[in-house]
Scaffold this motif. Structure first.
Motif, short mmCIF file in Angstrom:
data_model
loop_
_atom_site.label_atom_id
_atom_site.label_comp_id
_atom_site.label_asym_id
_atom_site.label_seq_id
_atom_site.Cartn_x
_atom_site.Cartn_y
_atom_site.Cartn_z
N UNK A 28 48.12 -35.16 35.02
CA UNK A 28 47.95 -33.76 34.63
C UNK A 28 47.91 -33.65 33.11
N UNK A 29 47.05 -32.77 32.59
CA UNK A 29 47.04 -32.55 31.14
C UNK A 29 48.08 -31.52 30.70
N UNK A 30 48.72 -30.84 31.66
CA UNK A 30 49.59 -29.71 31.36
C UNK A 30 51.05 -30.10 31.18
N UNK A 76 49.72 -24.33 37.14
CA UNK A 76 48.97 -25.25 36.29
C UNK A 76 48.25 -26.32 37.09
N UNK A 77 48.90 -26.87 38.08
CA UNK A 77 48.36 -28.04 38.77
C UNK A 77 47.85 -27.77 40.18
N UNK A 80 44.12 -21.88 42.73
CA UNK A 80 44.27 -20.74 43.64
C UNK A 80 45.72 -20.48 44.03
N UNK A 81 46.66 -20.87 43.17
CA UNK A 81 48.07 -20.65 43.46
C UNK A 81 48.75 -19.93 42.31
N UNK A 82 49.77 -19.19 42.66
CA UNK A 82 50.63 -18.52 41.70
C UNK A 82 51.98 -19.24 41.74
N UNK A 83 52.55 -19.49 40.60
CA UNK A 83 53.88 -20.07 40.55
C UNK A 83 54.87 -18.98 40.16
N UNK A 120 51.42 -25.21 30.43
CA UNK A 120 51.10 -24.53 31.68
C UNK A 120 51.01 -23.03 31.41
N UNK A 121 50.15 -22.32 32.14
CA UNK A 121 50.00 -20.88 31.91
C UNK A 121 51.32 -20.11 31.94
N UNK A 122 52.22 -20.45 32.83
CA UNK A 122 53.49 -19.72 32.92
C UNK A 122 54.30 -19.84 31.63
N UNK A 123 54.24 -21.00 30.98
CA UNK A 123 54.96 -21.18 29.72
C UNK A 123 54.23 -20.47 28.59
N UNK A 124 52.92 -20.72 28.50
CA UNK A 124 52.14 -20.14 27.39
C UNK A 124 52.12 -18.62 27.43
N UNK A 125 51.95 -18.05 28.62
CA UNK A 125 51.75 -16.60 28.74
C UNK A 125 53.02 -15.79 28.93
N UNK A 126 54.04 -16.39 29.51
CA UNK A 126 55.23 -15.64 29.88
C UNK A 126 56.51 -16.16 29.21
#
Length: 137
Positions: A28-30, A76-77, A80-83, A120-126
């Motif tokens: 994974x790159x994230x 991130x990985x 089509x999923x939400x964490x 990961x989007x959750x870290x970057x955005x939230x």
């Protein structure tokens, strides 16, 4: 059209010298936070204890653990999923040695724009904006 599903994870924020501990899984790159999915009959602290041992060969200081909040974003990985991350603050003890699916850990300086692009989007955005606003980083 694909339908998304929600993944529940328990995450740990570890901050040292105003840097955030992040880890990266093999392939994974994230960068993500230490932690993972709870197993049946585990509470959140038990999940963190197990995951910190499995991922970083270290030990969670259970007396330091405190709940921060719940954060959701794109996984991130998993397309089509939400964490949904139940996030805790805490300390870990021992030498950090990546193990199992974890191949790398880093201490994120919020000023490091290049590393921030790999979060990961959750870290970057939230999560990172929350930690910065709360003056934890």
């Amino acid at each position: 059209m694909t339908q998304s599903h929600t993944i529940t994870k328990i995450g740990l924020v570890v901050i040292r010298e105003r840097r955030l501990l992040v880890v990266r899984k093999d392939g994974s790159p994230w960068y993500i936070l230490p932690g993972g999915r709870p197993e049946p009959n585990e509470n959140d602290t038990m999940t963190l204890e197990r995951e910190i041992t499995e991922e970083l060969s270290a030990r969670l200081d259970v007396t330091s653990v405190s709940f921060i909040g719940t954060f959701s974003d794109r996984a991130a990985n998993e397309p089509d999923s939400i964490v949904e991350i139940r996030l805790y603050n805490g300390e870990i003890q021992g030498l950090l040695l990546p193990a199992n699916e974890i191949v790398e850990y880093r201490w994120l300086d919020p000023a490091d724009a290049l590393l921030r692009e790999q979060l990961a989007p959750s870290i970057a955005n939230q999560i990172l904006p929350y930690l910065l606003t709360a003056n934890l980083l």
